[in-house]
Design a protein around this motif. Structure first.
Motif, short mmCIF file in Angstrom:
data_model
loop_
_atom_site.label_atom_id
_atom_site.label_comp_id
_atom_site.label_asym_id
_atom_site.label_seq_id
_atom_site.Cartn_x
_atom_site.Cartn_y
_atom_site.Cartn_z
N VAL B 120 -1.77 -1.09 6.85
CA VAL B 120 -3.16 -0.96 6.38
C VAL B 120 -3.38 0.51 6.08
N ASP B 121 -3.45 0.82 4.79
CA ASP B 121 -3.57 2.22 4.37
C ASP B 121 -5.05 2.54 4.14
N LEU B 122 -5.57 3.42 4.98
CA LEU B 122 -7.00 3.76 4.88
C LEU B 122 -7.26 4.89 3.90
N GLY B 123 -6.20 5.45 3.32
CA GLY B 123 -6.38 6.51 2.33
C GLY B 123 -6.45 7.89 2.97
N ALA B 124 -7.21 8.79 2.31
CA ALA B 124 -7.32 10.17 2.78
C ALA B 124 -8.74 10.45 3.26
N ASP B 125 -8.89 11.57 3.99
CA ASP B 125 -10.19 11.99 4.49
C ASP B 125 -10.84 10.87 5.33
N VAL B 126 -10.06 10.35 6.28
CA VAL B 126 -10.49 9.18 7.05
C VAL B 126 -11.12 9.62 8.39
N ALA B 127 -12.33 9.20 8.61
CA ALA B 127 -13.05 9.55 9.84
C ALA B 127 -12.46 8.80 11.03
N PRO B 128 -12.54 9.38 12.24
CA PRO B 128 -11.99 8.71 13.43
C PRO B 128 -12.51 7.29 13.61
N GLU B 129 -13.81 7.08 13.36
CA GLU B 129 -14.37 5.74 13.56
C GLU B 129 -13.77 4.71 12.60
N LYS B 130 -13.29 5.18 11.45
CA LYS B 130 -12.64 4.24 10.52
C LYS B 130 -11.28 3.79 11.07
N PHE B 131 -10.59 4.71 11.70
CA PHE B 131 -9.32 4.33 12.34
C PHE B 131 -9.59 3.31 13.45
N VAL B 132 -10.61 3.59 14.25
CA VAL B 132 -10.95 2.70 15.36
C VAL B 132 -11.26 1.30 14.83
N GLU B 133 -12.10 1.27 13.82
CA GLU B 133 -12.52 -0.01 13.23
C GLU B 133 -11.32 -0.80 12.71
N ALA B 134 -10.42 -0.09 12.01
CA ALA B 134 -9.25 -0.78 11.44
C ALA B 134 -8.31 -1.29 12.52
N VAL B 135 -8.12 -0.50 13.57
CA VAL B 135 -7.24 -0.93 14.67
C VAL B 135 -7.80 -2.20 15.30
N GLU B 136 -9.12 -2.22 15.49
CA GLU B 136 -9.75 -3.40 16.10
C GLU B 136 -9.62 -4.62 15.19
N GLN B 137 -9.97 -4.42 13.92
CA GLN B 137 -10.00 -5.56 12.99
C GLN B 137 -8.62 -6.12 12.71
N LYS B 138 -7.62 -5.24 12.60
CA LYS B 138 -6.28 -5.69 12.19
C LYS B 138 -5.35 -5.91 13.36
N SER B 139 -5.85 -5.68 14.56
CA SER B 139 -4.99 -5.78 15.75
C SER B 139 -3.71 -4.97 15.58
N ALA B 140 -3.87 -3.76 15.13
CA ALA B 140 -2.70 -2.90 14.88
C ALA B 140 -2.07 -2.47 16.19
N ASN B 141 -0.75 -2.27 16.14
CA ASN B 141 -0.10 -1.72 17.33
C ASN B 141 0.45 -0.32 17.12
N VAL B 142 0.31 0.19 15.88
CA VAL B 142 0.70 1.57 15.58
C VAL B 142 -0.37 2.22 14.71
N VAL B 143 -0.68 3.48 15.02
CA VAL B 143 -1.57 4.26 14.16
C VAL B 143 -0.80 5.50 13.72
N CYS B 144 -0.78 5.76 12.41
CA CYS B 144 -0.10 6.94 11.89
C CYS B 144 -1.14 7.89 11.30
N LEU B 145 -1.12 9.13 11.78
CA LEU B 145 -2.09 10.13 11.33
C LEU B 145 -1.35 11.24 10.59
N SER B 146 -1.88 11.60 9.41
CA SER B 146 -1.24 12.64 8.60
C SER B 146 -2.21 13.79 8.36
N ALA B 147 -1.69 15.01 8.31
CA ALA B 147 -2.49 16.19 7.95
C ALA B 147 -1.59 17.20 7.28
N LEU B 148 -2.10 17.85 6.24
CA LEU B 148 -1.31 18.89 5.57
C LEU B 148 -1.82 20.29 5.90
#
Lengths: 341, 211
Positions: B120-148
């Motif tokens: 589930v690719d949330l794109g760029a400039d993603v707020a923490p609450e969006k990650f939380v929401e996606a993890v809950e909704q998709k029952s994810a078991n991995v979260v990948c965070l990128s920063a340049l």
């Protein structure tokens, strides 16, 4: 020798009194003056004062107008996201040339047309007037691949190399035409050298670098030389596989990011090439103590040999400890070119 | 008759048109969709990752291969869903708040997808609450965070804190990456792992999810 004399001596193949010191500073410089980065990139006087203060405080041999990759793109009307205290970013989902047909309809902007390009040109003139006798003044333009990526969208451009080679060539030619005009305006304003930043070129690999990027980089470098400007080439990232081509461009300074081995660059670019860099700006310059910084830059110099300029591999990060920048300076002033080999 | 083995070559060579054509033909001939994935597509993307790591391939080749893989996957995914096949893991990925750089994140997302993960690719400039929401909704078991940017790296820490506050930290592994990110930083902010490139990210995701 003052900083300007030191750098120009080295670039002209003459003996300098010690190693020149030319770190790239942007947000670090803004923080030295205590200004927000949005102000730094929006007003040449703010940028100029921050550069002058930083160069004075850390005894740099030069000052530079490098700031962000969105000057030309802004004057072309590209969609840009602005931040209060960090560099602006191009909005890829609204890229200027998302529709390839837009390229043919677009004319290169006038660098003296009152936009962000003019602000940079004014910055060069400001620095030249304030410190041009003591410090070398560096202008800055984007290379063809970086500019192409900004205007087309970097993800899309990577596929264009395969899907539409003709478009890539036209896009890069447009970029170089624009950057030559921009470089000319900066040289006429007093720039001693022009930095060419072509970050995206490190992503494409040797096949497409040699076929698409190199010929247009060469045209840009030759054009700047024809204006009597010196060139500092900086390609962010791992350039290990394109070092030979970078050496053949004929730039006075090849500025390598930390992932590219200086020893290999020396072997491939020859004895006369001025190499600059390249300690890791985060893992070493920002995160390690000064003695580790000193050891790392000595190792860079050992690998590169002379002619050599002391610097980090890329921009000095904003929260780098001042004593670490001073450790680089101590190395520069303690070493005379050629004396240690 | 479809030569399914050629699916491997079309992906490795980044030929999306042929990858789709071969997949269509194979499926029309009742090829097992799961076998197409496990026998040809995942090994092909593994090979692409290997070539990327040893600098035979670069970003364009990787994106072309990913496009070919995705083209084939679009035909196969509905059939896998129909039969209730489970992915290797569910990954939520994004570039953190304040950072618009996404090419590194896109490479990792493509390689994870090619490695059998549902992404589930949330794109760029993603707020923490969006990650939380996606993890809950998709029952994810991995979260990948990128920063340049070093200035946006603290958003990684903020995002991990948000996952913690939401009571999700125990069920997801957090991986971080990006040019200025180091293993030391990953340790400092309490991430579960750091990967230097896209191929390493897939290996790490497989290790921590025990695939």
């Amino acid at each position: 020798m003052n900083g300007r004399e030191r750098i120009l001596s080295l670039l002209n193949g003459e003996q300098a009194d010690r190693l020149p010191f030319m770190p790239i500073t942007m947000m670090f410089a803004a923080d030295q003056l205590g200004v927000k980065y949005r102000d730094y990139i929006s007003d040449f006087r703010v940028l100029g004062e921050a550069q002058l203060l930083t160069a004075e405080r850390f005894d740099f041999d030069y000052v530079s107008v490098i700031s962000d990759p969105a000057r030309e793109a802004a004057d072309l009307g590209a969609a840009i996201e602005w931040f209060d205290d960090q560099p602006p970013a191009l909005q890829e989902d609204r890229a200027l040339f998302a529709d390839k047909a837009a390229l043919a309809r677009t004319r290169v902007p006038d660098p003296l047309g009152g936009g962000r390009m003019q602000d940079r040109v004014d910055g060069v003139a400001y620095l030249k007037q304030k410190a041009g006798k003591e410090k070398a003044v560096e202008g800055w333009v984007e290379g063809p691949c970086a500019m192409g990526a900004d205007l087309r969208g970097i993800n899309t451009l990577m596929l264009d190399f395969y899907d539409d080679p003709g478009f890539v060539r036209d896009l890069f030619a447009f970029a170089v035409e624009m950057e030559l005009g921009f470089a000319k305006a900066q040289i006429e304003a007093g720039a001693d050298l022009i930095g060419v930043g072509d970050a995206a070129a490190s992503l494409v690999g040797p096949r497409w670098y040699n076929e698409f990027v190199w010929p247009l980089e060469k045209k840009l470098v030759d054009g700047i030389h024809a204006m009597r400007g010196h060139v500092r080439l900086h390609i962010c990232g791992n350039t290990r596989k394109i070092l030979e081509g970078m050496g053949r461009l004929g730039c006075e300074i090849v500025d390598l990011d930390w992932m590219s081995p200086l020893q290999s660059a020396r072997e491939q670019m020859g004895a006369g090439q001025v190499l600059l860099g390249n300690i890791d700006p985060v893992a070493v310059l920002r995160n390690k103590p000064p003695d580790a910084v000193a050891a790392a830059i000595a190792d860079c110099h050992r690998q590169a040999g002379d002619p050599y300029i002391v610097s980090a591999g890329c921009e000095v990060c904003r929260d780098t400890p001042p004593e670490n920048v001073r450790a680089l300076h101590t190395y520069a002033v303690s070493n005379r070119p050629g004396a240690r080999r | 008759m479809a030569d399914s083995a050629k699916l491997y070559d079309t992906i490795v060579n980044g030929n999306a048109k042929d990858a789709v054509a071969i997949t269509k033909e194979a499926l029309a001939e009742n090829a097992d969709p799961l076998e197409l994935v496990t026998r040809y597509m995942i090994p092909a993307m593994d090979e692409v990752g290997r070539r990327f790591e040893c600098e035979d391939y670069f970003v364009p080749e990787l994106l072309l291969a990913a496009r070919a893989m995705k083209g084939a996957m679009e035909l196969i995914r509905p059939l896998l869903v129909e039969r209730g096949a489970e992915p290797s893991g569910r990954v939520v990925i994004g570039t953190v708040k304040g950072d618009l750089h996404d090419i590194g994140k896109n490479l990792v997302a493509s390689m994870l997808e090619g490695g059998g993960f549902e992404v589930v690719d949330l794109g760029a400039d993603v707020a923490p609450e969006k990650f939380v929401e996606a993890v809950e909704q998709k029952s994810a078991n991995v979260v990948c965070l990128s920063a340049l940017l070093t200035v946006t790296m603290p958003s990684m820490k903020t995002t991990i804190a948000a996952l913690n506050d939401a009571g999700l930290r125990g069920r997801v592994k957090v991986l971080v990456g990006g040019a200025p990110v180091t293993q030391q930083y990953a340790d400092e902010i309490g991430a579960d792992g750091y990967a230097e490139n896209a191929g390493a990210a897939v290996k790490l995701a497989r290790t921590i999810t025990k695939v």
